[in-house]
Design an enzyme around this catalytic site. Structure first.
Site: not given
Lengths: 468, 383
Positions: A322-323
């Site tokens: 996700h990041g």
């Protein structure tokens, strides 16, 4: 370009639909056309990154063919698979994680790694995972290798699901690339699904985003207990309607062109427990990690401690996907720990008592909201501050003018967002009655027209999952 | 049966999308054509995409129906907040925009610029007055409590406090009068308030520097002015974003001297004269075409003919040979119309980005004004 944009709705879409349906009798021509417009769609955001996309298509195309040639030589084909996975992940690492890793190495070990400003290509996590799944499936023999580079390119770059999913498996559309038929009914279903997604995104997600951003951006300690909870719940609703709305639009667009994609969301906030939540949230991602990470590691067909290790790896990677921030890793770990507790300690699927089941649903929703706060925060310190305010560790007044404003100003949107977080299957069954169908049709047209008004007026339109 | 409803609804929506596309087709082709020309002259792909996108969106919203319906929806929902808190609406229907915090660093930069202008003015044997202007703020609107903080007053207090600490001659228009009037749909004050501000400023100049204005009593007497009224004419910067159904329109009331006036106005951009007008007050300063144009909404541009850069005003009946320089944002436009009555020559410069951004110290040296009035709270080019 995003789907909830007037350029997309009033220029790109009509032009593409018109030309596509002129070409629809010619399989090669229409697929080539879709590939070209998909690349054009991707270029609209950052023209230079289409090179990354083309490289990804080429590298996965070539390696899949080579793997299929040497499929009987297990060691060699496994080595080739490893190489192409490393190449795919290296591209992802370079654009998405290099800065994060470098900064942390510099902080921890006082290295002097130069931090270069790297722009993240839109959707790189999505199309990289999609491409990798294809090559792995070729290796596993679950799909036939695609020898036509244009068709593989279309699979990887197809604009409806290119930048924010769902992550489509090649086996889903293998046949559909060459043997799909468009029909008015399928087109209609697609258009109405698109409109549903547009409404979710523009009317619900964007208004919840206004609330969430307002609360989260206020100075720490200047809110109230009610306002910080409202901010957290608003973000919980924002991310659901933003992402599921986009998935609806992607699925709807796919249908317009004769493609059928799998569902990506199934009313996640009615989940009975966290395990159930992850069967309902971003289904294409969770199944991707299940099939390509968890099961190859042994899944649950191993010792308890190995299972726990496997789950740790999956949830660590889910967070990382996700990041590039510790908050995403922490977010993944929250789910790891909760899932372990559910699996080995709490075992909510064995509850008999109705009150306990209801309590556990509420508890599940609480965990989800807490996890979203961590997910949204810019740093772990910010997350801790916000959670501290939510749970009274940081003393705030019970209520303030901002909390009242949030409830009053956005009342209609709160009600709609909460209602549409729940399924309405019983109501849907009744909608086969003639007059109810009219109401539904009118409602959809109404949603479309209101959404368009909001889109044209350039109202607030953030896209969370574009960061992935 | 269900299928028929599905198809019917989808067909309707598809037709709608194609209709909007076809309606805008010719203009869209023109945009593509322009992008093509930009491409040939070397624009990057990113610039072309941005240009197409913004041009298409602007063209779409030229049809006011989109904005009006949007505003109508917000009104029916009882919304006070529009477009992510960028516009707020009070109980009286007045629209406000938020001002973010200025910060100590920027305030100090602004003060340093003002100090340099003050010093330069003294050097050139002129008089200097800093005027803290009022600004439309919702800080006192209790119904907007909770909608986020407006830092207008805080920023102004910060600047004014530093001005006073510096010993620079200053006056605060917020102190002399509380009920300044602003257009409901715009961020500007009204022409009537600008007139009143002019009277207060002139009075301060007389008090601070013992200046004498030959016809001062005539100019400051409100009874010597007759109102020209344009009802429901102005649709300002905030109103344009929310539409008529939400905001309504403002009356434009302009106090016009009934006594004789003989003026000339010139507008310069980058040192070159763009326009000039002369005659009486109305003929010189007011763009009547804008006031009468029902399709032109921002009537504030009728003041000083919309002079946004360097304005030069010559008053043949001032009764003195005093020169004044006003440095101000667009609040200065209606104000300078009234201030210029007291001076033989007036220059008005707007220091905002894209307006007069030359060196203000050099300007003062060349122009050599007798009076410099700074009514501006931000940085001015003095380097």
């Amino acid at each position: 370009m995003v789907f909830s944009d007037s350029t997309f709705i009033f220029v790109f879409l009509p032009v593409v639909l018109a030309i596509y349906f002129l070409l629809r009798k010619h399989s090669m021509a229409k697929n080539l056309f879709l590939l070209l417009v998909s690349l054009g769609f991707y270029m609209w955001g950052n023209p230079q990154f289409v090179i990354i996309m083309l490289f990804s298509i080429l590298i996965n195309y070539v390696f899949a063919i080579i793997i299929s040639i040497f499929i009987t030589k297990k060691a060699l084909s496994r080595l080739l698979l490893a190489v192409v996975i490393i190449i795919n992940l290296s591209i992802l690492f370079h654009f998405k994680y290099q800065v994060f890793v470098s900064e942390n190495l510099n902080d921890w070990f006082h290295t002097n790694i130069k931090i270069v400003d790297i722009v993240l290509p839109i959707g790189i996590s999505f199309f990289t995972f999609q491409a990798m799944s294809y090559v792995i499936d070729v290796y596993r023999g679950t799909v036939k290798v695609q020898k036509n580079p244009l068709y593989l390119g279309l699979y990887i770059a197809f604009f409806p699901q290119l930048v924010a999913g769902p992550i489509v498996r090649y086996e889903t559309i293998e046949e559909q690339i060459t043997h799909r038929t468009e029909s008015l009914l399928l087109f209609s279903e697609g258009m109405l699904r698109f409109i549903t997604g547009l409404g979710k995104k523009v009317l619900l997600a964007n208004n919840m985003a206004i609330i969430a951003d307002f609360v989260f951006s206020n100075q720490a300690g200047s809110g109230s207990l009610l306002s910080v909870w409202l901010g957290a719940i608003a973000y919980t609703l924002q991310i659901y309607f933003d992402f599921s709305g986009y998935s609806d639009m992607a699925i709807g667009l796919g249908k317009m062109f004769g493609f059928e994609f799998h569902e990506n969301f199934n009313y996640p906030y009615i989940a009975k427990n966290i395990t159930d939540f992850w069967r309902r949230w971003h289904i294409s991602l969770s199944t991707w990690f299940r099939d390509y990470v968890y099961i190859p590691l042994g899944g649950n067909r191993c010792t308890k401690y190995r299972q726990i290790f496997n789950l740790f790896i999956v949830w660590f990677l889910t967070g990382v996907w996700h990041g590039a921030n510790w908050t995403f890793i922490l977010w993944g770990m929250i789910y790891f720990f909760t899932l372990i507790l559910e699996k080995y300690v709490i075992k909510p699927n064995q509850f008999q008592n109705r009150i306990l089941k209801i309590f556990y649903r509420v508890f599940t929703l609480m965990i989800i909201i807490i996890a979203w706060v961590v997910f949204r925060a810019n740093s772990i310190a910010d997350a801790a501050q916000y959670l501290g305010e939510m749970f009274g560790v940081v003393k705030l007044p019970l209520y303030n003018a901002a909390a009242g404003m949030i409830m009053k100003e956005f009342g209609v949107f709160w009600i709609a967002a909460i209602i549409f977080s729940f399924p309405h299957s019983k109501i849907k069954e009744k909608l086969n009655v003639h007059w109810a169908m009219i109401v539904k049709s009118v409602a959809l047209v109404f949603v479309f027209l209101i959404s368009i008004i909001y889109v044209v007026n350039g109202t607030y339109n953030p896209f969370i999952y574009f960061n992935f | 049966m269900k299928e028929n409803y599905l198809k019917g609804t989808a067909i309707f929506i598809t037709i709608f999308i194609f209709s909007v596309f076809l309606y805008n087709f010719k203009d869209t082709l023109a945009i593509i054509n322009n992008c093509g020309k930009d491409f040939i002259s070397g624009s990057t792909a990113e610039d072309l995409i941005t240009s197409f996108d913004s041009s298409f969106k602007s063209q779409l919203t030229e049809n006011r129906i989109w904005i009006n319906v949007y505003g109508g929806i917000q009104k029916n929902l009882g919304k006070r907040e529009i477009k992510n808190f960028s516009i707020l609406c009070s109980n009286e229907g007045s629209l406000y925009t938020k001002t973010s915090r200025m910060g100590e660093e920027r305030a100090n930069q602004a003060i340093d610029d003002i100090k340099r202008i003050y010093s330069k003015t003294l050097e050139e044997n002129g008089e200097f007055l800093f005027v803290q202007m009022p600004y439309k703020s919702y800080s006192n609107a209790a119904e907007l409590d909770g909608y986020g903080r407006d830092y207008t007053n805080e920023n102004q207090d910060l600047i004014y406090g530093k001005i006073l600490d510096s010993g620079i001659p200053a006056m605060d228009l917020r102190d002399v009068q509380e009920d300044w009037e602003y257009y409901k749909t715009d961020h500007h004050w009204t022409a009537e308030s600008a007139f009143e501000a002019g009277v207060f400023i002139i009075t301060s100049l007389e008090d601070f520097f013992e200046l004498e204005f030959a016809n001062g009593e005539r100019y400051r007497n409100r009874n010597n002015y007759k109102n020209r009224i344009y009802p429901a004419a102005l649709f300002g910067s905030a109103g344009i974003q929310v539409g008529e159904y939400y905001a309504g329109k403002d009356d434009v009331v302009i106090p016009v001297p009934e006594f004789e006036t003989d003026l000339k106005w010139e507008h310069y951009v980058n040192g070159e004269k763009q326009t000039q007008k002369e005659g009486d007050f109305w003929e010189t300063f007011i763009d009547e075409e804008i006031l009468n144009d029902t399709q032109y909404y921002n009537k504030y541009n009728a003041f000083l003919n919309g002079g946004y850069c360097e304005n030069r005003i010559y008053n043949h009946l001032a009764g003195n040979d005093m020169k004044m320089l006003l440095i101000s944002n667009s609040y200065g436009r209606p104000l300078v119309q009234y201030l210029s009555l007291y001076f033989s020559e007036t220059r008005y410069l707007d220091p905002q980005e894209g307006r007069y951004n030359g060196n203000y110290l050099d300007y003062i040296e060349r122009y050599n004004p007798d009076v410099v009035i700074v009514m501006y709270d931000d940085c001015i080019n003095t380097q």
